[in-house]
Design an enzyme around this catalytic site. Structure first.
Site: not given
Ligand code: NAD
Length: 499
Positions: A184, A237-239, A242, A259, A293, A393
């Site tokens: 996704k 994605g975000s914490t 996560g 991650e 990130c 962040e």
């Molecule tokens: P996000 O957590 O909002 O979204 C990430 C993904 O998760 C998207 O595809 C989103 O549609 C999906 N998502 C959102 N809610 C969900 C749920 N309830 N269940 C399942 N999936 C869901 O993050 P973002 O705003 O897209 O990206 C930015 C964040 O990602 C920042 O916190 C950044 O630090 C982190 N990030 C981490 C790494 C790493 O490798 N550690 C790399 C890149 C980005």
């Protein structure tokens, strides 16, 4: 208005879900508007996956799994190499597509996103037939072998900041190890992932091996995370999200790797080479508009060099060229969406409320031509331990600066957030480099450099930055299950129940 496109034909872009080797609309016909962050104009609408579509995709991945796992590793590798050849032949198109969807300057997509995607896929293609097990020296007469088998159907959920590159981080090792995948992409930047799926189909990946379901997190993402027939979730994605992934995945106890976010400390000691550390620290935070990130978003400066460093750092930040991402001269593009731009801008008020000075930036630029995009000037602010701008962040071109007086204080400040992902230090003292690298609580430490990433080196974090690793041989363990097999070929086992 953005420059005209040279390599992408918008009318030919795939816009549907890719499930079981076919392009299909979502079951309930919903669509998503995909926009260009340079002017927020609509690029196209694509089909939106909802829970029922994720179910279809998981079923397709499950059906494809036994045959794909049985494909010789060398053949899986061959297909991945073929994909790379295809991508290479469409290099300009992929770079341009990633630029209009993400806002990454074309300079970056040409020199980083696309080449790195190729490098990663090639690396994991090369690893496919090297995922070997081991033989354990057990009692004589027995043979114990540990095989590494694919985990099965893998769900992959990724964010919007490096969509094409994340395909290679996630699909590369998963496919090399013999898993099938439901991915996704972010609802904000799905276009290069869909185009990649089209290429995979073209070069001969069997139906169902890779399925792409763009959709919103609370629908498609949530369903993928909770799905009872998914064996593993790999999430970036975000914490906050996560934590939701862990909760959703609990029912069938699927494997999870996360991650997550970061607030990278970047320490400049008094013995650092100043020009190199100024340039490296600017790259650490301002590359990709700070939407990384691993960004070095907390600059920690020794008090004796802080003024000199800041003079040069501010001058450099103010000289960064913001502009149309399709212009090869542009060094910084827009943030991904107006909502995200506002989120970052809100931190300026937080910063003032906490009594900190804004040293430069802090506003959307007034430059003609940029007013309709989600731009933000490179921003440098002061911060104290405990401030929100020190510990949260921001995910934009926004770096906080804090001074320290000695090594112990630098380490304490570096470790004073809940995150532990990327980190850096600048010094000419070798012993100090090792000492501080050991002491920083983070998954990655860069010494006299920043944001170095290679497919062979594990990428991931500790603490609230998550667990598990992308890349490196370590990630292949995330995508395989060890199976211990015992064979009695000559052992005389005394009876346990002598009769
Ligand atoms: P996000 O957590 O909002 O979204 C990430 C993904 O998760 C998207 O595809 C989103 O549609 C999906 N998502 C959102 N809610 C969900 C749920 N309830 N269940 C399942 N999936 C869901 O993050 P973002 O705003 O897209 O990206 C930015 C964040 O990602 C920042 O916190 C950044 O630090 C982190 N990030 C981490 C790494 C790493 O490798 N550690 C790399 C890149 C980005």
């Amino acid at each position: 208005m953005p420059s005209s496109l040279k390599a992408v034909d918008i009318n030919k872009l795939p816009r549907q879900l890719f499930i079981g080797g076919e392009w299909v609309d979502g079951i309930d016909g919903a669509t998503i508007s995909v926009t260009n962050p340079f002017d927020n104009s609509e690029i196209c609408r694509i089909a939106e996956a909802r829970a029922a579509d994720v179910d279809r995709a998981v079923a397709a991945a499950r059906a494809a799994f036994p045959a794909w796992a049985a494909v010789p590793a060398s053949e899986r590798a061959r297909l991945m190499h073929k994909l790379c050849e295809k991508m290479e032949s469409c290099f300009d198109e992929l770079a341009e597509l990633e630029t209009i969807d993400t806002g990454h300057p074309i300079k970056d997509t040409r020199f980083l996103d696309v080449p790195r995607t190729l490098l990663n896929f090639r690396y994991f293609a090369g690893m496919a037939d090297k995922i070997d097990g081991r033989q354990v020296p057990v009692e004589s007469g027995f043979l114990n072998v540990v095989k590494r088998q694919p985990v099965g159907v893998v769900g992959q959920i990724v964010p919007w900041n490096f969509p094409l590159m994340f395909c290679s981080w996630k699909l590369g090792p998963a496919l090399a190890a013999g898993n099938t995948v439901v991915m996704k992409p972010s609802e904000i930047t799905p276009l290069s992932t869909l185009r990649l799926a089209e290429m995979m189909h073209e070069v001969g990946f069997p139906a169902g091996v890779v399925n792409i379901v763009p959709g919103y997190g609370e629908h498609a993402g949530q369903r993928l995370a909770e799905h009872p027939d998914v064996n593993k979730i790999s999430f970036t994605g975000s914490t906050v999200t996560g934590r939701k992934i862990i909760a959703a995945s609990a029912d069938n106890l699927k494997r999870v790797s996360l991650e997550l976010g970061g607030k990278g400390p970047n320490i400049v000691f008094e013995d650092a080479v100043i020009p190199a550390s100024v340039g490296g620290s600017a790259f650490a935070i301002f590359h990709n508009q700070g939407q990384a990130c691993i960004a070095g978003s907390r600059l920690l400066l020794h008090e004796s060099i802080a003024d000199d460093f800041l003079d040069k750092f501010i001058t450099l930040a103010e000289s960064i060229r913001l502009g149309d991402p399709l212009d090869p001269a542009t060094e910084m593009g827009p943030l991904t969406s107006p909502m995200h731009q506002q989120r970052v801008l809100n931190y300026l008020q937080v910063c003032r409320d906490e009594g900190n000075r804004i040293l430069t930036g802090g506003q959307a630029p007034q430059t003609p031509g940029l007013e309709t995009g989600n731009f933000l000037q490179p921003t440098i602010v002061e911060a104290k331990l405990g401030d929100r701008v020190f510990s949260e962040e921001v995910f934009g071109p926004f770096v906080s600066v804090t001074r320290f007086s000695d090594e112990a204080e630098a380490i304490a400040l570096a470790n004073a957030t809940e995150y532990g992902l990327g980190s850096g230090l600048w010094t000419t003292n070798l012993a100090r480099a090792h000492r501080v690298a050991d002491a920083i609580e983070a998954g990655m430490v860069w010494v006299n450099c920043y944001k170095r990433v290679h497919p062979g080196s594990p990428f991931g974090g500790v603490g609230q930055s998550g667990f598990g690793r992308d890349l490196g041989s370590e990630c292949l363990h995330e995508y395989t299950e060890p199976k211990s097999i015992w064979i009695n070929y000559d052992a005389q086992i005394p009876p346990y129940y002598p009769r």
